[in-house]
Design an enzyme around this catalytic site. Structure first.
Site, PDB file in Angstrom:
ATOM      1  N   SER A  43       0.853  -1.181   0.000  1.00 38.14           N
ATOM      2  CA  SER A  43       0.000   0.000   0.000  1.00 38.14           C
ATOM      3  C   SER A  43       0.892   1.234   0.000  1.00 38.14           C
ATOM      4  CB  SER A  43      -0.906   0.005   1.237  1.00 38.14           C
ATOM      5  OG  SER A  43      -1.566   1.240   1.385  1.00 38.14           O
ATOM      6  N   ARG A  44       0.300   2.358  -0.389  1.00 38.16           N
ATOM      7  CA  ARG A  44       1.040   3.616  -0.297  1.00 38.16           C
ATOM      8  C   ARG A  44       1.115   4.102   1.143  1.00 38.16           C
ATOM      9  NH1 ARG A  44      -1.252   7.691  -2.285  1.00 38.16           N
ATOM     10  NH2 ARG A  44       0.550   8.858  -3.011  1.00 38.16           N
ATOM     11  N   TYR A  65       4.067   0.367  -3.366  1.00 36.15           N
ATOM     12  CA  TYR A  65       3.892  -0.590  -4.450  1.00 36.15           C
ATOM     13  C   TYR A  65       5.256  -1.038  -4.976  1.00 36.15           C
ATOM     14  CZ  TYR A  65      -0.863   1.384  -4.509  1.00 36.15           C
ATOM     15  OH  TYR A  65      -2.115   1.811  -4.177  1.00 36.15           O
ATOM     16  N   HIS A  86      -4.582   1.081 -12.965  1.00 38.61           N
ATOM     17  CA  HIS A  86      -4.207  -0.275 -13.379  1.00 38.61           C
ATOM     18  C   HIS A  86      -3.006  -0.261 -14.327  1.00 38.61           C
ATOM     19  CE1 HIS A  86      -8.517  -2.039 -12.607  1.00 38.61           C
ATOM     20  NE2 HIS A  86      -7.910  -1.637 -11.511  1.00 38.61           N
ATOM     21  N   LYS A 104     -10.767  -5.916 -13.349  1.00 28.45           N
ATOM     22  CA  LYS A 104     -11.531  -5.304 -14.424  1.00 28.45           C
ATOM     23  C   LYS A 104     -12.163  -4.022 -13.887  1.00 28.45           C
ATOM     24  CE  LYS A 104     -14.885  -7.472 -12.094  1.00 28.45           C
ATOM     25  NZ  LYS A 104     -14.477  -6.979 -10.828  1.00 28.45           N
ATOM     26  N   ASP A 185     -17.486  -0.024 -14.365  1.00 25.32           N
ATOM     27  CA  ASP A 185     -17.654  -0.842 -13.177  1.00 25.32           C
ATOM     28  C   ASP A 185     -18.661  -1.962 -13.366  1.00 25.32           C
ATOM     29  OD1 ASP A 185     -16.644  -0.458 -10.180  1.00 25.32           O
ATOM     30  OD2 ASP A 185     -16.300   1.408 -11.268  1.00 25.32           O
TER      31      ASP A 185
END
Length: 350
Positions: A43-44, A65, A86, A104, A185
């Site tokens: 995670s950041r 990351y 992504h 996706k 979405d």
């Protein structure tokens, strides 16, 4: 060896989870429950990574990351950030020599998808879109029914994905900067389904209604094919429906019950409405382990593309959604120009 038919892993490949949002938790839970090895999360924000690792029993929590993809104990990266990130996240992982399972919609547009696929192929790595529905047992059986000729020549596919989701303008789903809207979405499900059954359409006719924030609230499209086949797909953010799907042929039809994109029963009818077959296979966990099993199968086989959802088809799906967005007037920042090095934030993410 990994068996896609039951979604079970032997646990020898090691997974890293990039992102700590809702969908990351769902995938991680299914991985763990079905024998996959989840080695690390990144995670950041270190506190987010540590909390995720503690919740799911993941051995290693990384504070970036970059640290995750550099981890020598990780073989495969599951990318669970929002759509606009992504592309950068996948390139980061691929350049570090990791295979990627990318949520996706695969990317924001076809250009980004093509860049991911090209890099993966150049490096001999797997880049698989995490369209989990494709790999579920009832979808495997549906493709068999069609191939067996049970319903004759397929003439039409009908599929919906309508939900009553948050209307807060600041929510990720309503924010253009985060790839908001029904299409990416929700519409990705029926669009991917139609292309799975009928292939890429020859022509597309799309219509939409927009939100005050400028994303699509509801979208519908008709796909037309050279052989006269059609697909009718629709999606909506703020009104729910039964979410059923049908595949209609000259010798019968297949009805997939609500909710068709989850593990669901299907029924095969002849032209007179008589039941020819019912199929319902119990699925443990949520069902996201099947796409992970396909990833592991590809890695072990040394293949960069499978037949259920090859990378070229993920690009084609994004190109179809690009055309729908063109017709309805929906654009995102990533459409204008590449944004190298952009990793984004997962605070509002999946």
């Amino acid at each position: 060896m990994t068996d896609l038919s039951n979604g079970i892993s032997d646990g020898q490949l090691r997974w890293g989870i990039l992102g700590t949002g809702f969908i990351a938790g769902l995938q991680t839970q299914d991985l763990i429950e079905n024998g996959f090895t989840v080695q690390a999360v990144g995670s950041r924000m270190l506190e987010s990574s540590r909390a995720f690792a503690e919740k799911y029993g993941v051995p290693t929590a990384h504070d970036s990351y970059e640290a995750l993809v550099a981890d020598p104990e990780v073989d495969v990266i599951y990318i669970a950030t929002p759509h606009p990130f992504h592309h950068a996240n996948a390139l980061l992982a691929l350049n570090a020599g990791k295979h990627v399972l990318v949520e996706k919609s695969f990317t924001i547009n076809a250009r980004e998808a093509r860049e991911i696929v090209d890099l993966a192929e150049a490096k001999g790595l797997v880049a698989l879109e995490a369209m989990w529905t494709r790999f579920l047992p009832h979808m495997v059986r549906l493709r068999e029914i069609i191939q067996e000729g049970t319903i004759g020549e397929v003439r039409k596919v009908v599929a919906s994905h309508n939900q009553n989701l948050p209307t807060d303008p600041a929510h990720r789903l309503n924010d253009p900067a985060l790839g908001g809207g029904a299409l990416l979405d929700l519409g990705i499900y029926p669009i991917s389904f139609a292309i799975d059954i009928l292939g890429t359409p020859n022509t597309i006719r799309a219509s939409a209604s927009m939100t005050a924030t400028g994303v699509d609230r509801q979208t519908a499209a008709i796909f037309e094919y050279l052989g006269g086949q059609q697909a009718i797909v629709d999606c909506e953010l703020d009104a729910a429906s039964a979410n059923r799907a049908m595949v209609i042929g000259t010798e019968g039809w297949v009805d997939i019950e609500s909710t068709w994109y989850y593990p669901a029963p299907l029924t095969v009818f002849d032209p007179h409405g008589n039941v020819l077959e019912t199929f319902s296979q119990p699925v443990t966990s949520r069902g996201m382990q099947y796409q992970a099993a396909e990833m592991e199968r590809l890695v072990r086989a040394g293949d960069t593309a499978g037949t259920i959802l090859p990378p070229s088809e993920s690009i084609a799906i994004m190109a179809v959604m690009d055309e729908i967005r063109r017709q309805i007037g929906l654009t995102y920042d990533a459409d204008a120009a590449p944004a190298p090095g952009r990793t984004g934030s997962e605070q509002n993410g999946q």
